[in-house]
Design a protein around this motif. Structure first.
Motif, short mmCIF file in Angstrom:
data_model
loop_
_atom_site.label_atom_id
_atom_site.label_comp_id
_atom_site.label_asym_id
_atom_site.label_seq_id
_atom_site.Cartn_x
_atom_site.Cartn_y
_atom_site.Cartn_z
N TYR A 312 4.82 10.25 -1.77
CA TYR A 312 3.51 9.61 -1.72
C TYR A 312 2.46 10.68 -2.01
CZ TYR A 312 -0.86 7.86 0.21
OH TYR A 312 -2.17 7.50 0.37
N SER A 327 -4.01 6.80 -5.31
CA SER A 327 -2.82 6.99 -4.48
C SER A 327 -1.63 6.39 -5.20
CB SER A 327 -2.98 6.34 -3.11
OG SER A 327 -4.04 6.93 -2.40
N ILE A 329 2.96 6.05 -4.99
CA ILE A 329 4.30 6.39 -4.56
C ILE A 329 5.16 6.54 -5.81
CG2 ILE A 329 6.36 5.64 -3.32
CD1 ILE A 329 4.56 4.17 -1.38
#
Length: 565
Positions: A312, A327, A329
């Motif tokens: 992450y 952001s 993952i």
């Protein structure tokens, strides 16, 4: 054959290893440590074409009788000119490292890096590709658009420390911190325009005086070790990292008319420096990155292994030219299957999240590239490693891919980039390494790829799509102290569409090969002398294609002496 899961180089996208992921090779850069418990080291010096000189000393020594505290110092100096008129560069560097075994299972490492470089008359841009009437120019490779007052200075300081704690069960806990500061100062001049074929007039210029400072603070901590599940041993890694980087640059400008530049065919760099405009901020940005990651290397069966992981990443850029908060993952999965004692096959997938440090024409940072990458291949090993082979197929789709333009950001020496979406890159690569005899080694390799955006336009067509390489090294049986070798690197034709004097135009470069040679003589067990010849046939080529092109290096020769103790 077993494929090492902890090698120092990885092909394909690297999301698992670096947390950001990019469809390319990655190299695991390992700092040099003070790991010798006896006094050891090397001294080297070299001299080459254009008065290029370099000396380096690398010395390691214990500071205690038991050798549990050790030091290492690497220092050197280099200077020299270039095939370009008026160009010169000097550089000095120093690295000091201290490693201490606090206990039998605990090691502390601290170090300091320093570099200082000064370049006289560095170039900004290249030479005009066309005359004003649209015909191709042909400047001498020594022609430099730089004035005699231009320069570039760079100073870098870095301190770092790491603490490694090992445990009896095979686990390792490692923490590393770094603080780095870089300072830049450069006065440059960019020549713009296409010269008249008869008079050489029509080329104007503008100057950019740029100063700046970049600060970086980073911390990474991870734990890794073996775990046993269902009577099979696996490897687990968990960690996190944080970095903060601040970039602050200021700029002043000046301009020069075509009359002041004069006949560009007689340009010799002698032009008076003009008053500069007031200083202005053109970038003051802070970039933060936080990551948490985990990975597992799993033995599913004796011939089948898997690597799975995810990271992450929170990336935030803020300031005068950056305002982005992303952001992501990035998962990763790979399988390796040992087909037999000679062959292994593998397949992998990774998600891509790659923050970028390049900016567009409006001085704005391009958002991180995102996408997915797939790769599959075979690797072979025969005759106890005397012959190895690999072949790989890859496919990558990305958005926000940075594509270099032929323009500079106004008032700076920074190339402008643009973002391309729905890009696809696919291709194949192979490599064959063989030890034909105990004295004769050979490597053959090549790659072919295609890359285009969603609108079917080529991505960075100035990059070769097909490359081939051949390298060989032979130690003479009648004179085993002498080793001779060489190699050839070939690439296919390249091109780029740019704005020319008559409107849109295409600059093209045909395919070419560069040949390098070397010879090494082991005078004694500790003393060796090596000579290198680069671009043996003095092939004229371009490192960059555009409205203003940059020539590649002509033939050069260097001789180096190395002494180990």
């Amino acid at each position: 054959m077993k494929i090492c899961l902890q090698d120092t180089a990885y092909r394909g996208a690297t999301g698992l290893m670096t947390g950001t992921g990019e469809p390319s090779a990655a190299v695991n850069m390992v700092r040099k440590h003070a790991d010798s418990k006896t006094v050891t080291g090397s001294l080297s010096g070299s001299y080459g074409s254009w008065d290029k000189r370099r000396v380096v000393a690398d010395v390691s020594a214990p500071l205690t009788t038991a050798g549990n505290v050790r030091t290492r110092v690497i220092t050197g100096y280099q200077d020299g000119n270039s095939w370009l008129d008026r160009y010169g560069k000097r550089k000095k560097f120093f690295t000091g490292a201290l490693d201490a075994d606090l206990t039998a299972m605990t090691t502390l490492s601290v170090g300091y890096d320093y570099q200082q470089a000064h370049t006289s008359s560095p170039t900004w841009g290249g030479v005009p590709t066309w005359y004003a009437d649209g015909g191709r120019t042909h400047f001498d490779r020594s022609f430099s658009p730089a004035p005699d007052w231009s320069y570039s200075e760079h100073k870098a300081n870095k301190v770092f420390a790491s603490l490694a704690q090992r445990f009896d069960n095979g686990w390792l806990l490692n923490a590393t911190g770094t603080h780095a500061e870089n300072r830049f100062d450069s006065k440059l001049m960019y020549a713009s325009g296409f010269p008249d074929r008869a008079t050489g007039g029509g080329v104007s210029a503008f100057g950019g005086w740029n100063k700046g400072k970049r600060k970086l603070d980073s911390l990474d901590m991870y734990a890794s070790g073996p775990v046993t599940v269902f009577e099979r041993q696996h490897t687990l890694m968990l960690g996190g990292s944080y970095s903060k980087q601040n970039n602050h640059y200021i700029n002043a400008q000046s301009s020069f008319s075509a009359d002041e530049v004069g006949d560009y065919f007689r340009w010799n760099g002698r032009i008076a420096e003009k008053p500069w405009s007031p200083w202005v901020d053109y970038s003051n940005d802070t970039i933060r990155k936080r990551s948490l990651y985990g990975a597992a290397r799993i033995t599913l069966a004796d011939p089948l292994h898997a690597i799975v992981g995810a990271r992450y990443t929170h990336w935030r850029a803020s300031g005068t030219t950056a305002n982005s908060d992303k952001s992501r993952i990035t998962p990763y999965a790979g399988l390796i299957y040992d087909i037999n004692d000679s062959w292994s096959g593998y397949a992998s997938y990774t998600s891509i999240f790659q923050p970028q440090s390049v900016r567009n024409i409006d001085k704005r940072y391009i958002d991180p590239a995102t996408g997915n990458s797939y790769e599959t291949g075979l690797k072979g090993d025969w005759l106890n490693g005397r012959l190895t082979a690999s072949v790989a197929l890859f496919y990558t789709r990305q958005d926000n891919v940075a594509v270099r333009t032929s323009e500079y950001i106004p008032g700076t020496d920074e190339m402008a980039w643009r973002a391309a979406n729905d890009t696809v890159s696919k291709g194949v690569e192979f490599e064959l390494n063989g030890k034909l005899t105990d004295d004769w080694l050979m490597t053959v390799g090549g790659s072919r790829f295609m890359a285009q955006a969603g609108d079917h336009t080529a991505i960075n067509p100035w990059m070769p799509r097909t490359t081939l390489k051949l390298f060989t090294r032979y130690r003479l049986p009648i004179l085993p102290a002498l080793t001779l070798g060489g190699g050839v690197n070939w690439q296919n034709s390249t091109w780029q569409d740019v704005a020319g004097p008559q409107g849109a135009a295409r600059i093209h470069q045909g395919s070419y090969a560069l040949v390098d040679l070397f010879g090494r003589y082991q005078v004694t067990q500790r003393l060796a002398v090596q000579a290198n010849v680069n671009n043996l046939f003095d092939k004229e080529n371009f490192d960059y294609l555009g409205a203003y092109a940059v020539y590649g290096a002509p033939r050069s020769v260097s001789v180096a002496v190395n002494y180990d103790f």
